[in-house]
Write an enzyme that holds these catalytic residues in place. Structure first.
Site, short mmCIF file in Angstrom:
data_model
loop_
_atom_site.label_atom_id
_atom_site.label_comp_id
_atom_site.label_asym_id
_atom_site.label_seq_id
_atom_site.Cartn_x
_atom_site.Cartn_y
_atom_site.Cartn_z
N SER A 169 0.83 -5.90 1.46
CA SER A 169 0.04 -4.81 0.87
C SER A 169 -0.84 -5.27 -0.29
O SER A 169 -1.68 -6.13 -0.13
CB SER A 169 0.98 -3.68 0.45
OG SER A 169 0.23 -2.55 0.09
N HIS A 170 -0.61 -4.73 -1.48
CA HIS A 170 -1.47 -5.00 -2.63
C HIS A 170 -0.98 -6.18 -3.46
O HIS A 170 -1.56 -6.48 -4.49
CB HIS A 170 -1.54 -3.74 -3.51
CG HIS A 170 -0.18 -3.18 -3.77
ND1 HIS A 170 0.50 -2.43 -2.82
CD2 HIS A 170 0.66 -3.28 -4.82
CE1 HIS A 170 1.68 -2.09 -3.29
NE2 HIS A 170 1.81 -2.60 -4.51
N ASP A 222 -6.93 -1.55 -0.65
CA ASP A 222 -6.03 -2.64 -1.04
C ASP A 222 -5.92 -3.73 0.02
O ASP A 222 -6.66 -3.72 1.02
CB ASP A 222 -4.63 -2.09 -1.39
CG ASP A 222 -3.87 -1.65 -0.15
OD1 ASP A 222 -4.51 -1.20 0.81
OD2 ASP A 222 -2.62 -1.76 -0.15
N ASP A 238 -4.04 -4.51 2.60
CA ASP A 238 -3.91 -4.18 4.02
C ASP A 238 -4.62 -2.89 4.41
O ASP A 238 -4.46 -2.42 5.54
CB ASP A 238 -2.43 -4.11 4.41
CG ASP A 238 -1.69 -3.01 3.68
OD1 ASP A 238 -2.08 -2.68 2.55
OD2 ASP A 238 -0.73 -2.45 4.25
N ASP A 282 -4.44 0.34 3.34
CA ASP A 282 -3.88 1.69 3.41
C ASP A 282 -4.07 2.51 2.13
O ASP A 282 -3.93 3.72 2.15
CB ASP A 282 -2.41 1.68 3.88
CG ASP A 282 -1.50 0.86 3.00
OD1 ASP A 282 -1.99 0.25 2.03
OD2 ASP A 282 -0.29 0.83 3.29
N ARG A 283 -4.38 1.84 1.01
CA ARG A 283 -4.59 2.59 -0.24
C ARG A 283 -6.08 2.81 -0.49
O ARG A 283 -6.92 2.10 0.07
CB ARG A 283 -4.02 1.83 -1.42
CG ARG A 283 -2.50 1.70 -1.39
CD ARG A 283 -1.97 1.08 -2.67
NE ARG A 283 -0.51 1.10 -2.67
CZ ARG A 283 0.23 0.92 -3.74
NH1 ARG A 283 -0.33 0.69 -4.92
NH2 ARG A 283 1.56 0.96 -3.67
N SER A 314 0.12 7.28 -5.92
CA SER A 314 -0.07 5.84 -5.98
C SER A 314 -1.20 5.38 -5.05
O SER A 314 -1.09 4.34 -4.41
CB SER A 314 1.23 5.14 -5.62
OG SER A 314 1.73 5.66 -4.39
N LYS A 372 -0.69 5.53 5.76
CA LYS A 372 -1.76 6.00 4.91
C LYS A 372 -3.01 5.20 5.24
O LYS A 372 -2.91 4.10 5.80
CB LYS A 372 -1.39 5.91 3.44
CG LYS A 372 -0.90 4.57 2.96
CD LYS A 372 -0.21 4.72 1.60
CE LYS A 372 0.51 3.44 1.23
NZ LYS A 372 1.67 3.67 0.39
N ARG A 410 9.27 4.62 -14.13
CA ARG A 410 8.01 5.35 -14.03
C ARG A 410 8.22 6.74 -14.63
O ARG A 410 9.16 7.44 -14.26
CB ARG A 410 7.56 5.49 -12.59
CG ARG A 410 7.39 4.16 -11.86
CD ARG A 410 6.44 4.33 -10.68
NE ARG A 410 6.52 3.26 -9.70
CZ ARG A 410 5.97 2.04 -9.85
NH1 ARG A 410 5.34 1.75 -10.97
NH2 ARG A 410 6.09 1.14 -8.90
C1 G1P Z 1 5.36 2.57 -4.91
C2 G1P Z 1 4.64 3.90 -5.04
C3 G1P Z 1 4.94 4.76 -3.84
C4 G1P Z 1 4.57 4.01 -2.55
C5 G1P Z 1 5.26 2.65 -2.52
C6 G1P Z 1 4.82 1.82 -1.33
O1 G1P Z 1 6.76 2.78 -4.85
O2 G1P Z 1 5.00 4.56 -6.23
O3 G1P Z 1 4.22 5.97 -3.93
O4 G1P Z 1 4.95 4.75 -1.42
O5 G1P Z 1 4.95 1.93 -3.72
O6 G1P Z 1 3.44 1.57 -1.34
P1 G1P Z 1 7.73 2.67 -6.14
O7 G1P Z 1 7.53 1.30 -6.73
O8 G1P Z 1 7.30 3.73 -7.11
O9 G1P Z 1 9.12 2.92 -5.61
ZN ZN Z 2 -1.10 -1.36 1.21
#
Ligand code: G1P
Ligand code: ZN
Length: 544
Positions: free
Chosen positions: A114-115, A278, A280, A282-283, A366, A377, A497
């Site tokens: 992902s990111h 991002d 991949d 999806d964001r 997020s 997403k 958080r």
């Molecule tokens: C974080 C984001 C959450 C998202 C996840 C995966 O998770 O807050 O919304 O679904 O990354 O991308 P967290 O680190 O808060 O558990």
């Molecule tokens: Zn991603």
């Protein structure tokens, strides 16, 4: 035909995939048999795929191509009939979901972290998606983990590498590998959902946009769709070439990491609209000229305006947001008479609601937004829906938001992250909050009266499953909220958080600085939880 070879192996500790798959450093994945063990564990828990189709692709990060060659040789040895693989090894996460669904594949393997940054010293990841197009449910990921802990051999064939740069059919053992255009199926889906002629008209009228692909997977998608099909001028897409290390950057679309984009939108004669996605794909992050749209507000605006896009003109079944996401979308849903669901953090909870036809749109604070067109997403989808709305309304992003707030009120919102906190201290903080919840309701704290205080528990309306302990919610009588939860994705220590939200109905107060207007609630969040005392931290690490 090449005979499958059985290779003896031993289990590796900790191959537990989360909902976003197994993510580790590249060096971990490169240990002999490590990737093979995990891939064989996936194939071992699946049933009935003989002769069926598998979809494979990734975000182009370092180790993507090598991993794909192993996955293909093992798919052939295990009896898949056909693999659809993205040309150059590329498939964004939402595009992989679209390809799986369109071609009725048995499932898919997506390679991404992902990111997270990429490169020889950075992260790699692998996840399995089911035939519906979404991430494997927990019972499947649990079974994959269990298998990875007892595995003693894997199956592979000896064969030359597939040429991933040559579109078309090739043969691997008895299996067909089809190297596909990673963009075509996705672009076709987008053309069915959105009014491309209207968006083309918008660009033709001189509207200017900047899309930051952050040297990650969305570059080819944005080039084809925005600059190709929609006629946006060349140069609209920046950082558009996927690189194995994302150009050394951190492919996370936010105000800090998408700095090129933020600078472009702040320039005096800058573009009208900005967006980023991002690693991949999806964001998404949405910007107007010198104007930031929070993901929570974006979900609310998309919900209110989705009907302007052909794919949603028939109305929405409902909308869902994760619990910490602001309540802005709830206000739209209430006004439109739409069902609105509040789910725990994580995309998987939306999948059940979409499969059951209960919701059409969903989103998280997020930077994740999506709809039932796929089961992930989808960054570029959100950007195209915004473009469709802009083409239809012909107002600036800022004007659309201001009008939205006048109609529904404004939910000021911010997330404060405390990263790398001592895990024991973070757990103690959450325990303390939990123990004191019962004493909070109807208390007046710093001028705010507590309406409800709980540890969020979710009962899935489709399968009745209960997910408890999803975060502390303190809701005040004026609609303001403080939410505390620990991240499930952090890698070092714990990440606390704190999500702070304040509802402001009065348009005369819609122009305040977010942190300033939230200050009394930020102080209250500290007072209730004792963050400073318990974690030793004076400030959040990141404020979004
Ligand atoms: C974080 C984001 C959450 C998202 C996840 C995966 O998770 O807050 O919304 O679904 O990354 O991308 P967290 O680190 O808060 O558990
Ligand atoms: Zn991603």
């Amino acid at each position: 035909m090449t005979a499958p070879r059985l290779v003896p192996t031993e289990p590796f500790a900790g191959q537990r995939p989360g909902t976003s798959g197994l993510r580790k450093k590249v060096a971990v994945f490169r240990q002999p048999h490590y990737l093979e063990n995990f891939v064989q564990s996936i194939y071992d828990v699946l049933e009935g795929y003989a002769g069926q189709t598998l979809v494979v692709g990734g975000d182009g990060r370092f180790f993507n191509r090598e991993a794909i060659q192993v996955i293909l040789r093992m798919a052939a040895a295990n009896g898949f009939g056909r693999v659809l693989v993205g040309c150059r090894g590329i498939l964004s996460t939402p595009a992989a979901s679209a390809v799986i669904r369109k071609h009725r594949a048995f499932g898919g393997i997506i390679l991404s972290a992902s990111h997270n940054p990429g490169g020889p010293d950075e992260d790699f990841g692998i996840k399995y998606n089911i035939g519906a197009g979404g991430p494997a449910p927990e019972k499947v990921t649990d079974a994959i983990f269990a298998r990875s802990q007892t595995i003693s051999q894997y199956r592979i064939i000896d064969a030359a590498d597939i040429d991933l740069d040559r579109p078309g059919r090739q043969s691997l053992g008895g299996m067909t590998v089809e190297v596909i255009d990673p963009v075509a199926d996705y672009a076709e889906l987008m053309q069915r959902l959105f009014d491309f002629p209207a968006i083309r008209g918008l660009f033709a009228s001189g509207f200017r946009m900047c899309f930051d692909a952050m040297h990650a997977v969305t570059g080819p998608y944005a080039h084809t769709i925005l600059e190709g099909l929609l006629g946006a001028p060349a140069g609209t897409v920046i950082n558009g070439i996927p690189l194995p290390d994302f150009g050394g950057g951190h492919p996370d679309p936010n105000l800090v990491h998408a700095h090129d984009l933020v600078a472009a939108l702040a320039a005096p004669d800058g573009p009208d609209f900005g967006a980023a996605s991002d690693g991949d794909g999806d964001r998404n992050m949405i910007l107007g000229r010198n104007f930031y749209v929070t993901p929570s507000d974006s979900l609310a605006v998309l919900t209110a305006n989705a009907g302007l896009a052909p794919g949603y003109a028939g109305g929405l079944a409902g909308v869902a947001r994760s619990m910490p996401t602001s309540q802005a979308a709830d206000r739209v849903a209430a006004a439109l008479g739409l069902a609105c669901y509040e789910t725990p953090t994580g995309w998987k909870f939306f999948g059940n609601l979409m499969d059951a036809g209960l919701v059409t749109l969903c989103g998280e604070e997020s930077f994740g937004t999506g709809s039932d067109h796929v089961r992930e997403k989808d960054g570029l989808w959100a950007v195209l829906l915004w473009l469709n709305i802009l083409a239809s309304r012909r107002q600036s992003v800022e004007d659309i938001l201001r009008q939205h707030w006048r109609t529904y009120g404004r939910n000021y919102y911010s997330r404060h992250d405390y990263e790398g906190v001592d895990s024991a201290a973070a757990d103690a903080l959450m325990d303390h909050l939990r123990q004191n919840l019962a004493s909070l309701p109807s208390k007046c704290l710093g001028g705010f009266t507590v309406d409800l205080a709980d540890d969020f528990s979710y009962t899935d309306p489709v399968d009745g499953s209960v997910s408890a302990g999803q975060g502390i919610r303190i809701i005040f009588s004026d609609g303001s909220r403080i939410v505390y939860r620990l991240s499930g994705t952090g890698t070092v220590g714990a990440t606390l958080r704190v999500y702070i939200e304040r509802f402001e109905p009065d348009p005369a107060r819609h122009d305040e600085d977010t942190q300033r207007i939230l200050a009394p609630l930020i102080d209250l969040a500290e007072e209730i939880a004792g963050i400073r005392r318990r974690t030793g931290r004076d400030h959040p690490t990141v404020i979004t």
